[in-house]
Design an enzyme around this catalytic site. Sequence first.
Site, mmCIF file in Angstrom:
data_model
loop_
_atom_site.group_PDB
_atom_site.id
_atom_site.type_symbol
_atom_site.label_atom_id
_atom_site.label_comp_id
_atom_site.label_asym_id
_atom_site.label_seq_id
_atom_site.Cartn_x
_atom_site.Cartn_y
_atom_site.Cartn_z
ATOM 1 N N SER A 147 40.998 42.876 43.183
ATOM 2 C CA SER A 147 41.486 42.331 44.451
ATOM 3 C C SER A 147 42.384 43.379 45.086
ATOM 4 O O SER A 147 42.946 44.242 44.389
ATOM 5 C CB SER A 147 42.284 41.053 44.204
ATOM 6 O OG SER A 147 43.036 40.677 45.346
ATOM 7 N N TYR A 160 48.938 37.362 39.391
ATOM 8 C CA TYR A 160 47.574 37.707 39.818
ATOM 9 C C TYR A 160 47.434 39.220 40.015
ATOM 10 O O TYR A 160 46.461 39.836 39.582
ATOM 11 C CB TYR A 160 47.263 36.967 41.117
ATOM 12 C CG TYR A 160 45.838 37.097 41.609
ATOM 13 C CD1 TYR A 160 44.789 36.475 40.932
ATOM 14 C CD2 TYR A 160 45.549 37.802 42.780
ATOM 15 C CE1 TYR A 160 43.490 36.568 41.405
ATOM 16 C CE2 TYR A 160 44.252 37.905 43.255
ATOM 17 C CZ TYR A 160 43.226 37.287 42.562
ATOM 18 O OH TYR A 160 41.934 37.386 43.029
ATOM 19 N N SER A 161 48.432 39.827 40.666
ATOM 20 C CA SER A 161 48.395 41.267 40.889
ATOM 21 C C SER A 161 48.375 42.022 39.565
ATOM 22 O O SER A 161 47.656 43.016 39.410
ATOM 23 C CB SER A 161 49.595 41.713 41.724
ATOM 24 O OG SER A 161 49.547 41.169 43.028
ATOM 25 N N LYS A 164 44.872 41.714 38.014
ATOM 26 C CA LYS A 164 43.848 42.458 38.742
ATOM 27 C C LYS A 164 44.077 43.967 38.665
ATOM 28 O O LYS A 164 43.116 44.749 38.669
ATOM 29 C CB LYS A 164 43.794 41.995 40.193
ATOM 30 C CG LYS A 164 43.287 40.551 40.354
ATOM 31 C CD LYS A 164 41.900 40.374 39.780
ATOM 32 C CE LYS A 164 41.313 39.009 40.088
ATOM 33 N NZ LYS A 164 39.921 38.860 39.588
ATOM 34 N N ILE A 193 38.783 37.042 52.038
ATOM 35 C CA ILE A 193 37.387 36.613 52.111
ATOM 36 C C ILE A 193 37.332 35.104 52.347
ATOM 37 O O ILE A 193 38.142 34.342 51.801
ATOM 38 C CB ILE A 193 36.635 36.965 50.803
ATOM 39 C CG1 ILE A 193 36.808 38.456 50.457
ATOM 40 C CG2 ILE A 193 35.163 36.601 50.925
ATOM 41 C CD1 ILE A 193 36.267 39.426 51.481
#
Length: 251
Positions: A147, A160-161, A164, A193
Amino acid sequence: MENANADKKVLVTGASGGIGRACAVEAAKAGYYVICHYNGSKAKAEETLAEITAVGGQGELIQFNISDREDCKAKLDEMTAKHGVLWGIINNAGITRDNTFVGLEDDDWDAVIHTNLDSFYNVLKPLVMGMASRKNKRGGRIITMSSVSGVYGNRGQTNYSASKAGIIGATKALAVELAGRNITCNVIAPGAIETEMTANIIPEAKEIMLSTIPMKRMGRPEEIGAAAVFLLSEGASYITRQVITVDGGMC
Protein backbone atom coordinates in the site's frame (compact mmCIF):
# COMPACT_ATOMS: atom_id res chain seq x y z
CA MET A 1 -6.33 -18.36 -30.96
CA GLU A 2 -4.49 -20.68 -28.57
CA ASN A 3 -4.38 -19.62 -24.94
CA ALA A 4 -0.68 -19.32 -24.04
CA ASN A 5 -1.54 -19.27 -20.32
CA ALA A 6 -3.87 -22.26 -20.30
CA ASP A 7 -1.48 -24.45 -18.31
CA LYS A 8 -0.52 -21.72 -15.85
CA LYS A 9 -2.27 -21.66 -12.50
CA VAL A 10 -2.42 -18.65 -10.21
CA LEU A 11 -3.45 -18.36 -6.56
CA VAL A 12 -5.07 -15.11 -5.46
CA THR A 13 -5.51 -14.66 -1.72
CA GLY A 14 -8.36 -12.49 -0.52
CA ALA A 15 -10.23 -13.01 -3.78
CA SER A 16 -13.70 -12.57 -2.31
CA GLY A 17 -13.93 -8.86 -3.04
CA GLY A 18 -12.31 -5.55 -3.87
CA ILE A 19 -8.78 -5.66 -5.21
CA GLY A 20 -8.48 -9.43 -4.80
CA ARG A 21 -11.59 -10.06 -6.88
CA ALA A 22 -10.36 -7.70 -9.60
CA CYS A 23 -6.98 -9.44 -9.70
CA ALA A 24 -8.67 -12.83 -9.97
CA VAL A 25 -11.04 -11.78 -12.75
CA GLU A 26 -8.37 -9.96 -14.73
CA ALA A 27 -6.06 -12.96 -14.45
CA ALA A 28 -8.86 -15.20 -15.70
CA LYS A 29 -9.44 -12.86 -18.67
CA ALA A 30 -5.75 -13.30 -19.50
CA GLY A 31 -6.25 -17.05 -19.64
CA TYR A 32 -4.85 -18.17 -16.31
CA TYR A 33 -6.59 -20.83 -14.21
CA VAL A 34 -7.34 -18.91 -11.02
CA ILE A 35 -7.52 -20.47 -7.57
CA CYS A 36 -9.53 -18.00 -5.50
CA HIS A 37 -8.82 -17.93 -1.78
CA TYR A 38 -11.25 -16.85 0.89
CA ASN A 39 -11.50 -17.33 4.62
CA GLY A 40 -14.96 -16.46 5.94
CA SER A 41 -16.71 -14.95 2.92
CA LYS A 42 -17.65 -17.98 0.86
CA ALA A 43 -20.68 -16.32 -0.74
CA LYS A 44 -18.56 -13.41 -1.95
CA ALA A 45 -15.88 -15.79 -3.20
CA GLU A 46 -18.53 -17.64 -5.17
CA GLU A 47 -19.48 -14.30 -6.75
CA THR A 48 -15.86 -13.90 -7.82
CA LEU A 49 -15.89 -17.37 -9.34
CA ALA A 50 -19.14 -16.55 -11.13
CA GLU A 51 -17.52 -13.45 -12.64
CA ILE A 52 -14.59 -15.57 -13.79
CA THR A 53 -16.96 -17.99 -15.49
CA ALA A 54 -18.87 -15.09 -17.06
CA VAL A 55 -15.73 -13.83 -18.80
CA GLY A 56 -14.94 -17.31 -20.11
CA GLY A 57 -12.33 -18.09 -17.48
CA GLN A 58 -11.72 -21.09 -15.27
CA GLY A 59 -10.99 -21.42 -11.60
CA GLU A 60 -12.00 -22.80 -8.24
CA LEU A 61 -12.20 -21.81 -4.58
CA ILE A 62 -9.87 -22.60 -1.70
CA GLN A 63 -10.51 -21.78 1.96
CA PHE A 64 -7.93 -21.22 4.67
CA ASN A 65 -6.99 -18.73 7.38
CA ILE A 66 -3.92 -16.78 6.25
CA SER A 67 -2.92 -16.03 9.84
CA ASP A 68 -2.99 -19.74 10.81
CA ARG A 69 0.30 -21.31 9.69
CA GLU A 70 -0.82 -24.92 10.06
CA ASP A 71 -4.08 -24.31 8.20
CA CYS A 72 -2.19 -22.59 5.36
CA LYS A 73 0.29 -25.43 4.99
CA ALA A 74 -2.33 -28.17 5.10
CA LYS A 75 -4.61 -26.55 2.51
CA LEU A 76 -1.79 -25.43 0.23
CA ASP A 77 -0.17 -28.87 0.32
CA GLU A 78 -3.53 -30.32 -0.78
CA MET A 79 -3.76 -27.75 -3.56
CA THR A 80 -0.25 -28.54 -4.78
CA ALA A 81 -0.95 -32.27 -4.74
CA LYS A 82 -3.97 -31.61 -6.97
CA HIS A 83 -2.62 -28.95 -9.32
CA GLY A 84 1.14 -29.21 -9.19
CA VAL A 85 3.48 -26.23 -8.96
CA LEU A 86 1.84 -22.86 -9.49
CA TRP A 87 2.93 -20.29 -12.04
CA GLY A 88 1.93 -17.31 -9.95
CA ILE A 89 0.86 -16.12 -6.52
CA ILE A 90 -0.90 -12.82 -5.86
CA ASN A 91 -0.73 -12.50 -2.09
CA ASN A 92 -3.37 -9.86 -1.53
CA ALA A 93 -5.40 -10.68 1.59
CA GLY A 94 -5.17 -8.27 4.50
CA ILE A 95 -7.06 -6.24 7.09
CA THR A 96 -7.06 -2.76 8.61
CA ARG A 97 -7.75 -1.59 12.15
CA ASP A 98 -7.10 2.12 11.94
CA ASN A 99 -6.58 4.44 14.86
CA THR A 100 -4.05 6.95 16.10
CA PHE A 101 -1.02 5.29 17.64
CA VAL A 102 -2.00 6.30 21.18
CA GLY A 103 -5.47 4.94 20.55
CA LEU A 104 -4.38 1.53 19.32
CA GLU A 105 -5.14 -1.46 21.51
CA ASP A 106 -2.75 -4.40 21.71
CA ASP A 107 -5.13 -6.52 19.68
CA ASP A 108 -5.34 -3.88 16.93
CA TRP A 109 -1.58 -4.04 16.49
CA ASP A 110 -1.29 -7.82 16.79
CA ALA A 111 -4.20 -8.65 14.48
CA VAL A 112 -2.95 -6.44 11.63
CA ILE A 113 0.67 -7.61 11.91
CA HIS A 114 -0.26 -11.29 12.21
CA THR A 115 -2.73 -11.14 9.34
CA ASN A 116 -0.92 -8.89 6.88
CA LEU A 117 2.75 -9.59 7.50
CA ASP A 118 2.77 -13.14 8.87
CA SER A 119 0.69 -14.23 5.88
CA PHE A 120 3.71 -13.49 3.67
CA TYR A 121 5.48 -16.39 5.37
CA ASN A 122 2.41 -18.54 5.95
CA VAL A 123 1.26 -18.49 2.32
CA LEU A 124 4.54 -18.35 0.43
CA LYS A 125 6.64 -20.80 2.46
CA PRO A 126 4.63 -23.92 1.45
CA LEU A 127 4.70 -22.87 -2.23
CA VAL A 128 8.09 -21.32 -2.97
CA MET A 129 10.16 -24.51 -2.67
CA GLY A 130 8.16 -26.18 -5.42
CA MET A 131 8.49 -23.17 -7.67
CA ALA A 132 12.24 -22.94 -7.07
CA SER A 133 12.82 -26.66 -7.55
CA ARG A 134 11.69 -26.84 -11.17
CA LYS A 135 14.56 -28.51 -13.00
CA ASN A 136 13.96 -26.56 -16.18
CA LYS A 137 13.99 -23.19 -14.37
CA ARG A 138 10.61 -22.51 -15.92
CA GLY A 139 10.19 -19.64 -13.56
CA GLY A 140 7.19 -18.11 -11.91
CA ARG A 141 5.71 -14.93 -10.53
CA ILE A 142 5.19 -13.75 -6.96
CA ILE A 143 3.22 -10.55 -6.46
CA THR A 144 2.56 -9.13 -3.02
CA MET A 145 0.10 -6.39 -2.21
CA SER A 146 1.40 -3.54 -0.10
CA SER A 147 0.00 0.00 0.00
CA VAL A 148 1.12 3.58 -0.30
CA SER A 149 0.80 3.49 3.49
CA GLY A 150 3.73 1.09 3.50
CA VAL A 151 5.74 3.38 1.23
CA TYR A 152 5.03 6.78 2.78
CA GLY A 153 3.33 6.06 6.10
CA ASN A 154 -0.16 7.30 6.82
CA ARG A 155 -1.75 9.00 9.81
CA GLY A 156 -3.85 6.63 11.88
CA GLN A 157 -2.27 3.55 10.29
CA THR A 158 0.95 2.82 12.18
CA ASN A 159 0.01 -0.86 12.44
CA TYR A 160 -1.07 -1.11 8.81
CA SER A 161 1.90 0.92 7.56
CA ALA A 162 4.29 -1.31 9.52
CA SER A 163 2.78 -4.48 8.08
CA LYS A 164 2.79 -3.16 4.51
CA ALA A 165 6.34 -1.79 4.77
CA GLY A 166 7.41 -5.20 6.07
CA ILE A 167 5.89 -6.83 3.01
CA ILE A 168 8.01 -4.58 0.79
CA GLY A 169 11.22 -5.53 2.58
CA ALA A 170 10.40 -9.23 2.62
CA THR A 171 9.47 -9.27 -1.07
CA LYS A 172 12.67 -7.50 -2.08
CA ALA A 173 14.77 -9.98 -0.09
CA LEU A 174 12.92 -12.94 -1.58
CA ALA A 175 13.39 -11.50 -5.07
CA VAL A 176 17.16 -11.66 -4.64
CA GLU A 177 16.99 -15.28 -3.47
CA LEU A 178 14.77 -16.46 -6.32
CA ALA A 179 16.11 -14.45 -9.26
CA GLY A 180 18.46 -17.26 -10.31
CA ARG A 181 15.45 -19.56 -10.73
CA ASN A 182 13.69 -17.10 -13.08
CA ILE A 183 11.09 -16.34 -10.43
CA THR A 184 10.22 -12.66 -10.19
CA CYS A 185 8.98 -11.08 -6.97
CA ASN A 186 7.34 -7.67 -7.09
CA VAL A 187 5.14 -5.48 -4.94
CA ILE A 188 2.06 -3.51 -5.95
CA ALA A 189 1.34 -0.54 -3.70
CA PRO A 190 -2.19 0.75 -4.39
CA GLY A 191 -3.22 4.25 -3.48
CA ALA A 192 -6.84 5.28 -2.89
CA ILE A 193 -8.94 2.62 -4.62
CA GLU A 194 -12.73 2.38 -4.86
CA THR A 195 -13.52 -0.61 -2.66
CA GLU A 196 -15.83 -1.41 0.25
CA MET A 197 -12.97 -0.37 2.54
CA THR A 198 -12.96 3.18 1.16
CA ALA A 199 -16.69 3.52 0.49
CA ASN A 200 -17.41 4.75 4.00
CA ILE A 201 -14.87 7.56 4.03
CA ILE A 202 -16.61 10.76 5.11
CA PRO A 203 -16.91 13.42 2.35
CA GLU A 204 -14.54 15.85 4.09
CA ALA A 205 -11.80 13.24 4.40
CA LYS A 206 -12.35 12.11 0.82
CA GLU A 207 -11.97 15.68 -0.43
CA ILE A 208 -8.65 16.01 1.41
CA MET A 209 -7.48 12.69 -0.01
CA LEU A 210 -8.41 13.63 -3.58
CA SER A 211 -6.45 16.87 -3.21
CA THR A 212 -3.28 14.75 -2.92
CA ILE A 213 -3.99 12.89 -6.18
CA PRO A 214 -2.98 14.77 -9.35
CA MET A 215 -5.40 12.66 -11.41
CA LYS A 216 -8.22 13.93 -9.16
CA ARG A 217 -9.98 10.60 -8.84
CA MET A 218 -9.76 7.35 -6.96
CA GLY A 219 -8.44 4.29 -8.69
CA ARG A 220 -10.51 1.30 -9.76
CA PRO A 221 -9.79 -2.25 -8.56
CA GLU A 222 -9.49 -3.30 -12.21
CA GLU A 223 -6.51 -0.98 -12.57
CA ILE A 224 -4.72 -2.87 -9.83
CA GLY A 225 -5.74 -6.13 -11.50
CA ALA A 226 -4.27 -4.94 -14.78
CA ALA A 227 -0.94 -4.19 -13.10
CA ALA A 228 -0.95 -7.64 -11.51
CA VAL A 229 -1.68 -9.36 -14.82
CA PHE A 230 1.21 -7.54 -16.46
CA LEU A 231 3.55 -8.67 -13.69
CA LEU A 232 2.32 -12.25 -14.20
CA SER A 233 3.11 -12.12 -17.90
CA GLU A 234 6.15 -13.15 -19.90
CA GLY A 235 6.53 -9.47 -20.77
CA ALA A 236 7.51 -8.79 -17.15
CA SER A 237 10.23 -11.47 -17.08
CA TYR A 238 13.03 -8.96 -16.39
CA ILE A 239 11.16 -6.97 -13.75
CA THR A 240 11.85 -8.07 -10.19
CA ARG A 241 12.42 -6.54 -6.73
CA GLN A 242 10.29 -3.53 -7.66
CA VAL A 243 7.51 -1.63 -5.92
CA ILE A 244 4.88 -0.55 -8.45
CA THR A 245 2.77 2.25 -7.01
CA VAL A 246 -0.66 2.54 -8.62
CA ASP A 247 -1.88 5.76 -7.05
CA GLY A 248 -2.67 8.38 -9.68
CA GLY A 249 0.54 10.24 -8.85
CA MET A 250 -0.33 10.70 -5.18
CA CYS A 251 1.87 13.28 -3.51
